[in-house]
Design a protein around this motif. Structure first.
Motif, short mmCIF file in Angstrom:
data_model
loop_
_atom_site.label_atom_id
_atom_site.label_comp_id
_atom_site.label_asym_id
_atom_site.label_seq_id
_atom_site.Cartn_x
_atom_site.Cartn_y
_atom_site.Cartn_z
N SER A 5 50.02 4.73 -3.18
CA SER A 5 49.05 3.42 -3.30
C SER A 5 48.89 3.19 -4.94
CB SER A 5 47.70 3.88 -2.72
OG SER A 5 46.99 4.90 -3.31
N TRP A 6 48.64 2.11 -5.34
CA TRP A 6 48.54 1.75 -6.48
C TRP A 6 47.73 0.39 -6.65
CZ3 TRP A 6 50.83 -0.64 -11.20
CH2 TRP A 6 50.80 -0.18 -12.27
N GLY A 7 46.30 0.60 -6.24
CA GLY A 7 45.48 -0.64 -6.11
C GLY A 7 45.37 -1.29 -4.89
N ILE A 8 45.99 -0.78 -3.81
CA ILE A 8 45.98 -1.27 -2.36
C ILE A 8 46.11 -2.75 -2.39
CG2 ILE A 8 44.90 -1.02 -0.33
CD1 ILE A 8 45.02 1.79 -0.53
N GLY A 9 44.71 -3.33 -2.28
CA GLY A 9 44.65 -4.84 -2.20
C GLY A 9 44.56 -5.61 -0.95
N PHE A 10 43.59 -6.13 -0.64
CA PHE A 10 43.58 -6.98 0.68
C PHE A 10 42.35 -8.05 0.61
CE2 PHE A 10 40.56 -3.25 1.27
CZ PHE A 10 39.31 -3.81 1.88
N VAL A 11 42.25 -8.74 1.47
CA VAL A 11 41.19 -9.94 1.48
C VAL A 11 40.68 -9.95 2.78
CG1 VAL A 11 40.93 -12.74 1.55
CG2 VAL A 11 42.92 -11.44 0.00
N MET A 12 39.29 -10.09 2.51
CA MET A 12 38.41 -9.92 3.90
C MET A 12 37.09 -10.98 3.57
SD MET A 12 35.99 -6.84 5.63
CE MET A 12 37.04 -5.69 4.32
N ASP A 13 37.05 -11.84 4.51
CA ASP A 13 36.30 -13.01 4.44
C ASP A 13 36.17 -13.64 3.01
OD1 ASP A 13 35.19 -12.30 6.94
OD2 ASP A 13 33.85 -10.97 6.07
N ASP A 15 37.20 -12.78 0.37
CA ASP A 15 36.93 -11.92 -0.77
C ASP A 15 38.02 -11.03 -1.19
OD1 ASP A 15 35.43 -10.79 -2.80
OD2 ASP A 15 34.52 -9.45 -1.60
N ARG A 16 38.64 -10.70 -2.43
CA ARG A 16 39.67 -9.94 -2.71
C ARG A 16 39.01 -8.54 -3.04
NH1 ARG A 16 41.05 -14.37 -6.57
NH2 ARG A 16 42.25 -15.71 -5.26
N ARG A 17 39.69 -7.68 -2.36
CA ARG A 17 39.23 -6.18 -2.67
C ARG A 17 40.25 -5.45 -3.32
NH1 ARG A 17 34.71 -5.54 1.33
NH2 ARG A 17 33.92 -7.53 1.27
N GLY A 18 39.95 -4.63 -4.24
CA GLY A 18 41.12 -3.79 -4.76
C GLY A 18 42.11 -4.62 -5.37
N GLY A 19 43.35 -4.10 -5.58
CA GLY A 19 44.40 -4.80 -5.81
C GLY A 19 44.82 -4.78 -7.25
#
Length: 164
Positions: A5-13, A15-19
Motif C-alpha cells: 500500500s502507498w496511500g490506498i485511497g477511496f471515496v466514501m459519500d 469524500d476522498r480518504r487517503g490517496g
C-alpha cells in the motif's frame, strides 16, 4: 511481486480518504488514467503497469500547476521532457505507506518518521533492492488484517480513478 500500500485511497459519500496528491509545474509532463487496477497482483515491480497499457484507455494529460488526487492503484506516469527542461514535481502520499524508501524520500523537517507498525523502511536504492521490496507485502499489519479495513462496505475505491 506483492502489493505494498502507498496511500490506498477511496471515496466514501463524496469524500476522498487517503490517496495521493500530485502536481507538476510543466505542462504535459504527467498523465493519469481514469482506471483503478483492482487486482494488486497485476501491478509489477515498483508499480509497473506497462503491460496493462492497452486496457487502460486514453490518459488525461495534466496542465501545469493542476492538482490531481488518485488512489495508489490508479495508473499514472511521467512523460519524457526535452533536455534541459526544469520541472518541479510533487507527490504527497497521505497515509498507509507500506514501504518507505528512505534514500528516495525527503525527510520530514520536524522529525516525523513513518510508523514502523505500518511502514517498512528500506535504505538503499529501490532500483537495486528488488528482493527486499517483494518480501512480505503488508509487513506490520496484524495477520489477516486488510490495510483497507477503514473502507466501509459500499464505498467506491478511486471513484473514476484520478479525480481532478
Amino acid at each position: 511481486v506483492e502489493y505494498h500500500s502507498w496511500g490506498i485511497g477511496f471515496v466514501m459519500d463524496h469524500d476522498r480518504r487517503g490517496g495521493i496528491f500530485m502536481a507538476s509545474t510543466v505542462e504535459q509532463s504527467t498523465q493519469i488514467y481514469n482506471a483503478v487496477v483492482e487486482d494488486p497482483a497485476l501491478i509489477g515491480y515498483l508499480g509497473d503497469c506497462e503491460h496493462l497499457r492497452e486496457f487502460l484507455g486514453s490518459p488525461t494529460t495534466l496542465a501545469a500547476g493542476e492538482l490531481c488526487w488518485f488512489t495508489d492503484r490508479t495508473p499514472h506516469e511521467s512523460l519524457p521532457l526535452p533536455a534541459g527542461t526544469r520541472r518541479q514535481f510533487f507527490r504527497l502520499v497521505t497515509s498507509q505507506v507500506g514501504v518507505w524508501f528512505a534514500d528516495h524520500s525527503t525527510p520530514n523537517p520536524t522529525g516525523v518518521v513513518p510508523d514502523p507498525k505500518i511502514t517498512r523502511i528500506i535504505h538503499g536504492s529501490k532500483f537495486d533492492l528488488r528482493s527486499q521490496f517483494t518480501a512480505s507485502a503488508h509487513q506490520g499489519f496484524a495477520e489477516g488484517q486488510d490495510p483497507r479495513a477503514g473502507a466501509a462496505s459500499g464505498s467506491t475505491h478511486g471513484l473514476g480513478g484520478g479525480v481532478r
